[in-house]
Design a protein around this motif. Structure first.
Motif, PDB file in Angstrom:
ATOM      1  N   GLY A  39      36.165  30.356  42.779  1.00  0.00           N
ATOM      2  CA  GLY A  39      36.922  29.256  43.350  1.00  0.00           C
ATOM      3  C   GLY A  39      37.662  29.578  44.629  1.00  0.00           C
ATOM      4  N   ASP A  40      38.606  28.696  44.923  1.00  0.00           N
ATOM      5  CA  ASP A  40      39.408  28.788  46.134  1.00  0.00           C
ATOM      6  C   ASP A  40      40.727  29.497  45.812  1.00  0.00           C
ATOM      7  OD1 ASP A  40      40.836  26.858  44.722  1.00  0.00           O
ATOM      8  OD2 ASP A  40      40.028  25.199  45.888  1.00  0.00           O
ATOM      9  N   SER A  41      41.785  29.168  46.542  1.00  0.00           N
ATOM     10  CA  SER A  41      43.067  29.840  46.344  1.00  0.00           C
ATOM     11  C   SER A  41      43.633  29.635  44.942  1.00  0.00           C
ATOM     12  CB  SER A  41      44.089  29.361  47.382  1.00  0.00           C
ATOM     13  OG  SER A  41      44.279  27.960  47.274  1.00  0.00           O
ATOM     14  N   ASN A  42      43.260  28.566  44.268  1.00  0.00           N
ATOM     15  CA  ASN A  42      43.725  28.338  42.898  1.00  0.00           C
ATOM     16  C   ASN A  42      43.178  29.376  41.926  1.00  0.00           C
ATOM     17  OD1 ASN A  42      45.271  25.918  43.293  1.00  0.00           O
ATOM     18  ND2 ASN A  42      43.324  24.934  43.748  1.00  0.00           N
ATOM     19  N   THR A  43      42.175  30.103  42.333  1.00  0.00           N
ATOM     20  CA  THR A  43      41.535  31.103  41.488  1.00  0.00           C
ATOM     21  C   THR A  43      42.105  32.500  41.729  1.00  0.00           C
ATOM     22  OG1 THR A  43      39.564  29.761  41.733  1.00  0.00           O
ATOM     23  CG2 THR A  43      39.247  31.880  40.717  1.00  0.00           C
ATOM     24  N   TYR A  44      42.949  32.637  42.743  1.00  0.00           N
ATOM     25  CA  TYR A  44      43.535  33.943  43.061  1.00  0.00           C
ATOM     26  C   TYR A  44      44.202  34.524  41.817  1.00  0.00           C
ATOM     27  CZ  TYR A  44      45.652  37.501  46.003  1.00  0.00           C
ATOM     28  OH  TYR A  44      45.998  38.696  46.571  1.00  0.00           O
ATOM     29  N   LEU A  58      44.229  36.268  26.979  1.00  0.00           N
ATOM     30  CA  LEU A  58      43.022  36.347  26.168  1.00  0.00           C
ATOM     31  C   LEU A  58      42.355  37.715  26.286  1.00  0.00           C
ATOM     32  CD1 LEU A  58      41.555  32.785  26.750  1.00  0.00           C
ATOM     33  CD2 LEU A  58      42.879  33.610  24.815  1.00  0.00           C
ATOM     34  N   LYS A  59      43.029  38.626  26.969  1.00  0.00           N
ATOM     35  CA  LYS A  59      42.566  40.019  27.097  1.00  0.00           C
ATOM     36  C   LYS A  59      41.124  40.120  27.597  1.00  0.00           C
ATOM     37  CE  LYS A  59      45.781  41.501  23.517  1.00  0.00           C
ATOM     38  NZ  LYS A  59      46.511  40.280  23.469  1.00  0.00           N
ATOM     39  N   MET A  60      40.861  39.409  28.670  1.00  0.00           N
ATOM     40  CA  MET A  60      39.525  39.420  29.265  1.00  0.00           C
ATOM     41  C   MET A  60      39.333  40.727  30.034  1.00  0.00           C
ATOM     42  SD  MET A  60      39.323  35.558  30.689  1.00  0.00           S
ATOM     43  CE  MET A  60      39.159  34.174  29.592  1.00  0.00           C
ATOM     44  N   LYS A  61      38.480  41.581  29.538  1.00  0.00           N
ATOM     45  CA  LYS A  61      38.297  42.901  30.140  1.00  0.00           C
ATOM     46  C   LYS A  61      37.113  42.955  31.094  1.00  0.00           C
ATOM     47  CE  LYS A  61      40.522  45.166  26.351  1.00  0.00           C
ATOM     48  NZ  LYS A  61      40.377  45.438  24.959  1.00  0.00           N
ATOM     49  N   ASN A  62      36.176  42.048  30.936  1.00  0.00           N
ATOM     50  CA  ASN A  62      34.970  42.072  31.753  1.00  0.00           C
ATOM     51  C   ASN A  62      34.907  40.812  32.621  1.00  0.00           C
ATOM     52  OD1 ASN A  62      32.526  42.923  32.781  1.00  0.00           O
ATOM     53  ND2 ASN A  62      31.338  42.167  31.054  1.00  0.00           N
ATOM     54  N   ALA A  63      35.957  40.617  33.425  1.00  0.00           N
ATOM     55  CA  ALA A  63      36.044  39.419  34.263  1.00  0.00           C
ATOM     56  C   ALA A  63      35.858  39.780  35.733  1.00  0.00           C
ATOM     57  CB  ALA A  63      37.383  38.727  34.067  1.00  0.00           C
ATOM     58  N   THR A  64      35.075  38.979  36.412  1.00  0.00           N
ATOM     59  CA  THR A  64      34.862  39.118  37.849  1.00  0.00           C
ATOM     60  C   THR A  64      35.505  37.918  38.524  1.00  0.00           C
ATOM     61  OG1 THR A  64      32.748  40.219  37.472  1.00  0.00           O
ATOM     62  CG2 THR A  64      33.103  39.259  39.657  1.00  0.00           C
ATOM     63  N   ILE A  65      36.214  38.161  39.609  1.00  0.00           N
ATOM     64  CA  ILE A  65      36.845  37.073  40.366  1.00  0.00           C
ATOM     65  C   ILE A  65      36.208  37.009  41.745  1.00  0.00           C
ATOM     66  CG2 ILE A  65      38.992  36.187  41.346  1.00  0.00           C
ATOM     67  CD1 ILE A  65      40.452  37.809  39.142  1.00  0.00           C
ATOM     68  N   VAL A  66      35.626  35.856  42.049  1.00  0.00           N
ATOM     69  CA  VAL A  66      35.074  35.603  43.379  1.00  0.00           C
ATOM     70  C   VAL A  66      35.830  34.400  43.911  1.00  0.00           C
ATOM     71  CG1 VAL A  66      33.018  34.993  44.708  1.00  0.00           C
ATOM     72  CG2 VAL A  66      32.821  36.511  42.724  1.00  0.00           C
ATOM     73  N   GLN A  67      36.724  34.644  44.851  1.00  0.00           N
ATOM     74  CA  GLN A  67      37.546  33.565  45.394  1.00  0.00           C
ATOM     75  C   GLN A  67      37.825  33.807  46.855  1.00  0.00           C
ATOM     76  OE1 GLN A  67      41.066  35.262  46.658  1.00  0.00           O
ATOM     77  NE2 GLN A  67      41.234  33.092  46.316  1.00  0.00           N
ATOM     78  N   LYS A  88      22.908  38.971  38.285  1.00  0.00           N
ATOM     79  CA  LYS A  88      24.165  38.889  37.532  1.00  0.00           C
ATOM     80  C   LYS A  88      24.065  37.747  36.528  1.00  0.00           C
ATOM     81  CE  LYS A  88      26.511  41.894  40.039  1.00  0.00           C
ATOM     82  NZ  LYS A  88      27.098  43.100  39.559  1.00  0.00           N
ATOM     83  N   ARG A  89      24.586  37.969  35.348  1.00  0.00           N
ATOM     84  CA  ARG A  89      24.624  36.951  34.308  1.00  0.00           C
ATOM     85  C   ARG A  89      26.005  36.947  33.672  1.00  0.00           C
ATOM     86  NH1 ARG A  89      21.119  35.659  36.938  1.00  0.00           N
ATOM     87  NH2 ARG A  89      18.937  35.445  36.448  1.00  0.00           N
ATOM     88  N   TYR A  90      26.473  35.765  33.325  1.00  0.00           N
ATOM     89  CA  TYR A  90      27.811  35.610  32.764  1.00  0.00           C
ATOM     90  C   TYR A  90      27.749  34.760  31.506  1.00  0.00           C
ATOM     91  CZ  TYR A  90      28.940  37.246  37.411  1.00  0.00           C
ATOM     92  OH  TYR A  90      28.988  37.991  38.557  1.00  0.00           O
ATOM     93  N   ASP A  91      28.582  35.129  30.525  1.00  0.00           N
ATOM     94  CA  ASP A  91      28.700  34.323  29.320  1.00  0.00           C
ATOM     95  C   ASP A  91      29.513  33.062  29.600  1.00  0.00           C
ATOM     96  OD1 ASP A  91      27.346  36.149  27.525  1.00  0.00           O
ATOM     97  OD2 ASP A  91      29.082  37.461  27.805  1.00  0.00           O
ATOM     98  N   TYR A  92      30.509  33.182  30.487  1.00  0.00           N
ATOM     99  CA  TYR A  92      31.387  32.057  30.834  1.00  0.00           C
ATOM    100  C   TYR A  92      31.647  32.072  32.325  1.00  0.00           C
ATOM    101  CZ  TYR A  92      32.289  32.264  25.862  1.00  0.00           C
ATOM    102  OH  TYR A  92      32.133  32.295  24.504  1.00  0.00           O
ATOM    103  N   VAL A  93      31.648  30.876  32.916  1.00  0.00           N
ATOM    104  CA  VAL A  93      31.969  30.730  34.334  1.00  0.00           C
ATOM    105  C   VAL A  93      33.042  29.655  34.460  1.00  0.00           C
ATOM    106  CG1 VAL A  93      31.108  30.110  36.621  1.00  0.00           C
ATOM    107  CG2 VAL A  93      29.632  31.385  35.038  1.00  0.00           C
ATOM    108  N   PHE A  94      34.163  30.031  35.065  1.00  0.00           N
ATOM    109  CA  PHE A  94      35.241  29.088  35.343  1.00  0.00           C
ATOM    110  C   PHE A  94      35.176  28.757  36.821  1.00  0.00           C
ATOM    111  CE2 PHE A  94      36.589  31.393  31.622  1.00  0.00           C
ATOM    112  CZ  PHE A  94      37.197  30.441  30.839  1.00  0.00           C
ATOM    113  N   ILE A  95      34.972  27.484  37.142  1.00  0.00           N
ATOM    114  CA  ILE A  95      34.896  27.033  38.531  1.00  0.00           C
ATOM    115  C   ILE A  95      36.142  26.209  38.821  1.00  0.00           C
ATOM    116  CG2 ILE A  95      33.593  25.703  40.232  1.00  0.00           C
ATOM    117  CD1 ILE A  95      31.122  26.146  38.362  1.00  0.00           C
ATOM    118  N   TRP A  96      36.955  26.721  39.731  1.00  0.00           N
ATOM    119  CA  TRP A  96      38.157  25.994  40.124  1.00  0.00           C
ATOM    120  C   TRP A  96      38.058  25.680  41.604  1.00  0.00           C
ATOM    121  CZ3 TRP A  96      40.932  29.952  36.740  1.00  0.00           C
ATOM    122  CH2 TRP A  96      41.072  29.420  35.458  1.00  0.00           C
ATOM    123  N   GLY A  97      37.628  24.472  41.897  1.00  0.00           N
ATOM    124  CA  GLY A  97      37.458  24.085  43.286  1.00  0.00           C
ATOM    125  C   GLY A  97      37.392  22.582  43.435  1.00  0.00           C
TER     126      GLY A  97
END
Length: 122
Positions: A39-44, A58-67, A88-97
């Motif tokens: 996402g954008d700045s909201n994803t920082y 939620l103790k997310m240990k394997n999280a990638t942030i692309v913002q 790259k493959r992800y179990d969950y993708v959060f899109i904030w934009g």
């Protein structure tokens, strides 16, 4: 994947936590899931925004942030396509934009394009 709007006038932390927790119950737990925040700045990643809140609580240990601050959903769509093309493959993708799309264009067409870009990513 479902798009789930969050009620910004109620208890945001409870609402978001409930939605996310229900997702993890159905699939992999956040400790082992591969997660992308896009996402954008909201994803920082700050402790007091959604990315930080979810990662910490939620103790997310394997999280990638692309913002990137100020970017639009078109940029997000390109980033996601690039990651997937690299295998790259992800179990969950959060899109904030979408906020910057609306701010930059201020038109119905711009809003419609932002919604379409998010649908395309799903």
């Amino acid at each position: 994947m479902a798009i789930m709007p969050i009620n910004y006038y109620g208890n945001m932390a409870y609402t978001l936590n409930s939605v996310v927790s229900s997702l993890f119950i159905q699939r992999k737990s956040p400790e082992v899931a591969s997660i992308l925040f896009l996402g954008d700045s909201n994803t920082y990643d700050l402790p007091n925004n959604w990315t930080g809140y979810l990662r910490n609580n939620l103790k997310m240990k394997n999280a990638t942030i692309v913002q990137k601050n100020g970017e639009t959903t078109e940029w997000m769509k390109e980033q996601l396509a690039s990651l997937l093309a690299k295998g790259k493959r992800y179990d969950y993708v959060f899109i904030w934009g979408g906020v910057n799309d609306i701010y930059k264009t201020g038109t119905r067409a711009g809003k419609a394009r932002a919604i379409q870009n998010i649908k395309d990513m799903i």
